[in-house]
Design an enzyme around this catalytic site. Structure first.
Site, short mmCIF file in Angstrom:
data_model
loop_
_atom_site.label_atom_id
_atom_site.label_comp_id
_atom_site.label_asym_id
_atom_site.label_seq_id
_atom_site.Cartn_x
_atom_site.Cartn_y
_atom_site.Cartn_z
N GLY A 65 0.77 -1.19 0.17
CA GLY A 65 -0.15 -0.10 0.19
C GLY A 65 0.79 1.21 -0.01
CG ASP A 94 17.21 9.07 -8.14
OD1 ASP A 94 16.80 9.66 -9.02
OD2 ASP A 94 18.25 8.42 -8.06
CG HIS A 100 22.40 11.75 -15.22
ND1 HIS A 100 23.05 10.60 -15.29
CD2 HIS A 100 21.44 11.94 -14.54
CE1 HIS A 100 22.20 10.00 -14.27
NE2 HIS A 100 21.03 10.52 -13.89
CG ASP A 118 26.60 8.25 -9.17
OD1 ASP A 118 26.01 7.49 -8.24
OD2 ASP A 118 26.51 8.36 -10.23
N GLY A 124 23.06 6.23 -17.38
CA GLY A 124 23.72 7.91 -17.06
C GLY A 124 24.62 7.81 -16.01
CG HIS A 125 24.24 6.15 -12.64
ND1 HIS A 125 24.24 7.09 -11.54
CD2 HIS A 125 23.05 5.87 -13.12
CE1 HIS A 125 22.99 7.38 -11.41
NE2 HIS A 125 22.27 6.63 -12.20
CG HIS A 165 24.08 9.24 -5.16
ND1 HIS A 165 24.18 10.19 -6.09
CD2 HIS A 165 23.92 9.84 -4.02
CE1 HIS A 165 23.88 11.10 -5.57
NE2 HIS A 165 23.68 11.23 -4.35
CG ASP A 222 -1.11 4.31 2.37
OD1 ASP A 222 -1.47 4.28 1.18
OD2 ASP A 222 -1.31 3.28 3.05
#
Length: 552
Positions: free
Chosen positions: A45, A74, A138, A192, A364-365, A387, A440
């Site tokens: 849920g 993100d 990116h 990253d 993209g990394h 990350h 939720d």
């Protein structure tokens, strides 16, 4: 005593997503990224997961600004939730600001928020900090890294990046600026770690364009392409190839339509005149003149591609021979959802082309060799991998050691841990409240671990409700017990078991009456305990048991 620079991650460590980093110095706080995460399979849920903002709410008067590296969920998804309690100006590049603006409009926060657009190369003052925007490559336009300066030193915060020598637009990552910062002296590199396990270099976005060309060339069927809505360069390549082969392009899916609107208005996407058509107008066109770009590359339940596959899309139904191109890799955890959609597409005799069959997606990394280049250019005193899950952070630490960095200068932190920097030292010192807050529906944070545990229990074993009416005067049973089940067994096929459960409940009630017990809570506990033990012996199942006593 000299002030220390504090670096606190409230998300993005030992997890993928939910990225949020706090920099604090001399009574000033700046925030880099305010991302969200997606729920695990056992979070029944839950719509999204956001960071715990307790520390920022407690110190809201110190927050000078929010800086955003790029427009992926993100990294920007939790902004509306943070702005309910913390009011600070947001600094972002044009594409990122455009996507944030849509979010703020949706949550009725646009009039209350100062959203300031910046370009790569600009420097913004925020309290005792100055933040320089540095162009990087990116999988979304206008991504940047930051050089964050304060009296303690300079921290380079990479954001998500890769090195693409042939990007679709915007030019190559500004390696020269990273080199200049390295020569001037960098206190810490916050980098990253998403692709640190992959050797070599990440391929250029242009590779995907070549693959599209070969799939469009000579195809006499309808073509449907799904990719991440935020990957403007990818969508641009699909549109360019479609126009080259005389196909009209229709777009479906809310996030895809929003991303295209923002990128077109800001000039990040060039659509040849007459190429774009409304999805309602494609039925009258020949198959070999149609290309549909859609959301749903991750098999999301309500996405346009899923609805097409299961024949619930209002305008588009999958037809035999349709060429469906999935231009994305599966985010970990989404493999089953994607598999279900692909199976349904095959059931309808569509031709499915995914990255296993061609170069249809590039990350993209940065991979290992690109990470090494940045480490070599920046030459930091200290290094903080971010990350990534624990394995990513550890592998990145090892890579830094291979580059000649002292292991004592590498700090693997965790969500909520405080890293303190002086010009010549870095150490972990203390913690702040941190963790995951569940969203939720309209509820934020009202679903905690106890509620999730109950939902998991209900999902796995079902529920039995025992209803008894008892006299308020003498405590005797007036009617019942009645047994109601949900998600446990189908009652009509298990009448024998239901009778046995009534007998067990009656025995528990008789025992309570013999002991002259009139405490409803104690009676409920007896019924629950007896039923639970009996059911486990009989069925090896452990449903949730809810005794209900009605006083009459």
């Amino acid at each position: 005593m000299a002030e220390k620079l504090k670096l606190i991650s409230l998300g993005g460590l030992n997890e993928i997503g939910k990225n949020l980093t706090v920099y604090e110095y001399g009574g000033d706080i700046i925030i880099v990224d305010v991302g969200m995460g997606f729920p695990d399979d056992d979070m029944y849920g839950i719509d999204v997961v956001i960071p715990d903002f307790s520390y920022l709410m407690k110190n809201r008067d110190k927050v000078r600004a929010i800086f955003l590296t790029h427009g992926h969920e993100d990294h920007i998804g939790s902004i509306p939730y943070l702005l309910r309690d913390v009011n600070a100006p947001i600094y972002a590049t044009r594409m990122t600001a455009g996507l944030v603006k849509l979010k703020l409009e949706e949550h009725h926060l646009l009039d209350k928020t100062k959203l300031i657009t910046c370009e790569a190369g600009e420097v913004v003052k925020a309290g005792k900090f100055s933040v320089e925007f540095i162009h990087v490559n990116h999988s979304i336009a206008d991504a940047v890294a930051f050089a964050i300066k304060c009296p303690v030193g300079t921290v380079v915060h990479s954001g998500d990046f890769k090195i693409d020598a042939t990007p679709i637009q915007g030019g190559m990552i500004d390696l020269a600026r990273f080199g200049e910062l390295g020569k001037q002296g960098v206190l810490a590199f916050v980098c990253d770690s998403t692709n640190v396990e992959r050797p070599g270099f990440t391929k250029s976005e242009r590779c995907v364009g070549n693959s599209f060309d070969s799939l469009f060339r000579g195809c006499d069927q309808r073509i449907i392409v799904t990719t991440f809505a935020s990957n403007v360069d990818r969508i641009q390549q699909v549109i360019s190839v479609a126009a080259r082969y005389g196909r009209k392009v229709a777009v479906t899916g809310r996030s895809m339509e929003n991303a295209m609107r923002v990128s077109t208005e800001l000039g990040y996407m060039q659509i040849p005149e007459g190429t774009l058509v409304d999805v309602n107008h494609i039925k009258g066109l020949p198959k070999n003149k149609v290309c549909i770009i859609t959301t749903g590359s991750q098999g999301e339940t309500m996405s346009a591609l899923t609805r097409m596959a299961f024949s619930t899309h209002k305008q588009v139904d999958i037809q035999a021979g349709d060429r469906v191109i999935i231009s994305a890799s599966a985010i970990p955890g989404n493999e089953n959802s994607i598999g279900n959609v692909i199976n349904e597409l095959y059931r309808k005799d569509a031709e499915v082309v995914n990255e296993r069959l061609g170069q249809l997606h590039v990350s993209g990394h940065a991979c290992q060799e690109e990470l090494k280049i940045l480490h070599a250019l920046i030459k930091p005193k200290f290094f903080v991998p971010v990350h990534g899950e624990q394995r990513h952070l550890k592998v990145h630490a090892k890579l830094a050691q291979e580059m000649g960095m002292n292991p004592k200068s590498i700090i693997i932190s965790d969500v909520g841990r405080v890293i303190e920097f002086t010009p010549n030292s870095a150490k972990l010192n203390g913690t702040v409240p941190a963790g995951r807050v569940f969203v939720d529906g309209y509820g934020v944070g009202d679903v905690g671990s106890v509620v999730l545990r109950d939902r998991k229990h209900l999902a796995e074993d079902g529920m039995i409700v025992v209803v008894v009416s008892m006299s308020g005067e003498h405590g005797g049973v007036v009617s019942g017990p009645d047994i109601i089940t949900r998600g446990f067994v189908y009652v009509k096929e298990s009448e024998g078991l239901m009778e046995e459960l009534r007998t067990v409940a009656n025995q528990a009630l008789d025992r309570c009456q013999m002991d002259c017990c009139k405490d409803w809570a104690a009676i409920k506990s007896e019924i629950k305990g007896d039923l639970s033990s009996y059911l486990y012996r009989k069925t090896k199942r452990n449903p949730m048991i809810l005794p209900v006593i009605m006083e009459v």
